[in-house]
Design a protein around this motif. Structure first.
Motif, short mmCIF file in Angstrom:
data_model
loop_
_atom_site.label_atom_id
_atom_site.label_comp_id
_atom_site.label_asym_id
_atom_site.label_seq_id
_atom_site.Cartn_x
_atom_site.Cartn_y
_atom_site.Cartn_z
N GLY A 103 -1.33 3.30 -8.70
CA GLY A 103 -0.50 4.52 -8.81
C GLY A 103 -1.10 5.44 -7.40
N TRP A 104 -0.65 6.58 -7.59
CA TRP A 104 -1.03 7.56 -6.47
C TRP A 104 -2.35 7.84 -6.34
CZ3 TRP A 104 2.15 10.21 -3.09
CH2 TRP A 104 1.42 11.32 -2.43
N ALA A 105 -3.29 7.79 -7.55
CA ALA A 105 -4.65 7.88 -7.42
C ALA A 105 -5.28 6.71 -6.72
CB ALA A 105 -5.37 8.11 -8.72
N ASP A 106 -4.81 5.67 -6.99
CA ASP A 106 -5.23 4.39 -6.33
C ASP A 106 -5.09 4.42 -4.67
OD1 ASP A 106 -6.28 3.62 -8.73
OD2 ASP A 106 -4.36 2.36 -9.27
N SER A 107 -3.67 4.84 -4.56
CA SER A 107 -3.26 4.69 -3.12
C SER A 107 -4.33 5.97 -2.19
CB SER A 107 -1.92 5.19 -3.14
OG SER A 107 -0.80 4.37 -3.55
N MET A 108 -4.42 6.71 -2.82
CA MET A 108 -5.55 7.97 -2.42
C MET A 108 -6.98 7.57 -2.05
SD MET A 108 -3.94 11.03 -1.49
CE MET A 108 -5.13 12.21 -1.88
N TYR A 109 -7.46 6.84 -3.05
CA TYR A 109 -8.78 6.40 -3.02
C TYR A 109 -8.86 5.14 -1.91
CZ TYR A 109 -13.08 3.72 -3.93
OH TYR A 109 -14.08 3.05 -4.04
N ALA A 110 -7.87 4.12 -1.84
CA ALA A 110 -7.79 3.15 -0.94
C ALA A 110 -7.51 3.84 0.61
CB ALA A 110 -6.73 2.19 -1.18
N SER A 111 -6.75 4.60 0.69
CA SER A 111 -6.61 5.21 1.97
C SER A 111 -7.63 6.09 2.38
CB SER A 111 -5.42 6.00 2.04
OG SER A 111 -4.29 5.65 1.57
N SER A 112 -8.55 6.80 1.51
CA SER A 112 -9.70 7.51 1.95
C SER A 112 -10.55 6.52 2.42
CB SER A 112 -10.15 8.32 0.77
OG SER A 112 -9.41 9.26 0.02
N ALA A 113 -10.83 5.29 1.77
CA ALA A 113 -11.90 4.45 2.31
C ALA A 113 -11.40 3.91 3.76
CB ALA A 113 -12.11 3.14 1.48
N ILE A 114 -10.25 3.57 4.01
CA ILE A 114 -9.87 3.15 5.30
C ILE A 114 -10.22 4.24 6.31
CG2 ILE A 114 -7.93 2.46 6.58
CD1 ILE A 114 -6.95 1.03 3.87
N ALA A 115 -9.93 5.43 6.18
CA ALA A 115 -9.99 6.55 6.92
C ALA A 115 -11.09 6.95 7.22
CB ALA A 115 -8.83 7.91 6.54
N ALA A 116 -11.96 6.73 6.14
CA ALA A 116 -13.24 7.14 6.59
C ALA A 116 -13.99 6.21 7.41
CB ALA A 116 -14.35 7.29 5.00
N ARG A 117 -13.89 4.88 7.15
CA ARG A 117 -14.20 4.02 7.99
C ARG A 117 -13.81 4.27 9.56
NH1 ARG A 117 -18.61 0.53 7.86
NH2 ARG A 117 -18.32 -1.40 8.63
N MET B 144 8.66 5.81 1.81
CA MET B 144 7.69 6.06 2.84
C MET B 144 6.25 6.52 1.99
SD MET B 144 9.54 6.71 6.24
CE MET B 144 8.46 6.50 7.33
N ARG B 145 6.17 6.31 1.15
CA ARG B 145 5.13 6.74 0.39
C ARG B 145 3.67 6.79 0.76
NH1 ARG B 145 3.71 5.60 -6.19
NH2 ARG B 145 2.04 6.98 -6.54
N GLY B 146 3.55 5.50 1.67
CA GLY B 146 2.24 5.23 1.97
C GLY B 146 1.97 6.19 3.36
N ASN B 147 3.09 6.47 4.12
CA ASN B 147 2.95 7.47 5.33
C ASN B 147 2.33 8.72 4.57
OD1 ASN B 147 3.78 6.15 7.58
ND2 ASN B 147 5.56 5.69 6.26
N ALA B 148 2.94 9.48 3.66
CA ALA B 148 2.78 10.64 3.20
C ALA B 148 1.15 10.66 2.32
CB ALA B 148 3.54 11.13 1.86
N VAL B 149 0.70 9.51 1.83
CA VAL B 149 -0.47 9.47 1.38
C VAL B 149 -1.53 9.43 2.54
CG1 VAL B 149 -2.29 8.03 -0.08
CG2 VAL B 149 -0.02 8.52 -1.06
N ASP B 150 -1.34 8.50 3.48
CA ASP B 150 -2.58 8.28 4.65
C ASP B 150 -2.47 9.62 5.38
OD1 ASP B 150 -3.05 5.91 3.76
OD2 ASP B 150 -1.81 4.65 5.29
N CYS B 151 -1.36 10.43 5.73
CA CYS B 151 -1.21 11.45 6.40
C CYS B 151 -2.25 12.58 5.65
CB CYS B 151 0.04 12.03 6.73
SG CYS B 151 0.93 11.23 7.86
N HIS B 152 -2.00 12.62 4.56
CA HIS B 152 -2.77 13.59 3.64
C HIS B 152 -4.11 13.52 3.79
CE1 HIS B 152 -3.35 16.68 0.30
NE2 HIS B 152 -4.02 15.71 -0.20
#
Length: 243
Positions: free
Chosen positions: A1-15, A220-228
């Motif tokens: 869900g949305w929370a999982d997407s946010m967590y995964a994107s946070s890990a990638i972006a932090a790296r 394009m949900r992934g774009n919105a999550v990753d940009c945020h």
């Protein structure tokens, strides 16, 4: 869900932030201050590749800060991404997909709307005329090239566009639920600058399905999550960049 997407994107972006801003690393963190000579960097990547499947993340991170030598880049991309393993498991898939696309086109059953969109975007795509994929024609996929494009008299640009066309059509056949979405052309073109056609196809499947999930979809949900997520991390860790 949305929370999982946010967590995964946070890990990638932090790296990504830690790699892109080595000056912000803690003292002694992952050897961020090491100065590499070209020879030492080449030797380091050779050792990291030879050690696979064992992975030393600290050494990889330090080597990434020095960059990947041009000659090592194709193998580094394939081995560390998992694309090489995927190709080994299904060595003829790309060639089979090209034959499927060719048969569909010959019988009039081709996805004409998808192919038309691909053709439109090919004209907007800058291609590397010396790209490896332009000369491979899919042989490393485990079979001869199919699809009907190209002769020995093609220009380098036509060869490169033919390789790009085949990779995009093969992906659309491989993943009908995603098919072709604008933007894939630029990713595939970049991959073909370093990889053969079959290799570029497998890397594209990983990018779309695993690394950028939800980016190539109607919402394009992934774009919105990753940009945020990227915006939030930039404001927290790189405020000068966020401004």
């Amino acid at each position: 869900g949305w929370a999982d997407s946010m967590y995964a994107s946070s890990a990638i972006a932090a790296r990504w932030l830690s790699v892109s801003d080595p000056g912000g690393a803690a003292e002694g963190d992952l050897d961020g201050g090491r100065e590499w000579t070209p020879e030492a960097l080449d030797d380091e990547w050779a050792e990291l590749l030879a050690a696979l499947p064992n992975v030393d993340e600290d050494r990889i991170h330090a080597a990434l800060l020095g960059g990947v030598p041009d000659a090592k880049r194709p193998r580094v991309w394939l081995e560390f991404s998992g694309a090489a393993q995927a190709m080994a498991a299904r060595p003829t898939l790309y060639a089979d997909l090209l034959e499927q696309v060719a048969a569909s086109s010959a019988s009039g059953r081709a996805e004409t709307a998808v192919h038309s969109q691909i053709e439109n975007d090919l004209r907007r795509t800058q291609v590397d005329r010396s790209a490896r994929g332009a000369s491979s024609r899919g042989e490393r996929a485990g079979g001869s090239r199919s699809g009907g494009e190209g002769t020995g008299g093609e220009s380098d640009e036509s060869e490169a566009l033919g390789a790009l066309r085949r990779v995009l059509r093969a992906f659309a056949a491989f993943s009908p639920s995603v098919s072709y979405v604008q933007g894939m052309n630029f990713i595939a073109s970049g991959l073909l600058s370093q990889l053969d056609e079959a290799e570029a196809f497998w890397m594209l499947t990983l990018v779309v399905a695993e690394w950028l999930p939800g980016h190539f979809s109607p919402t394009m949900r992934g774009n919105a999550v990753d940009c945020h997520v990227l915006g939030a991390l930039s404001r927290a860790d790189c405020p000068h960049l966020a401004e």
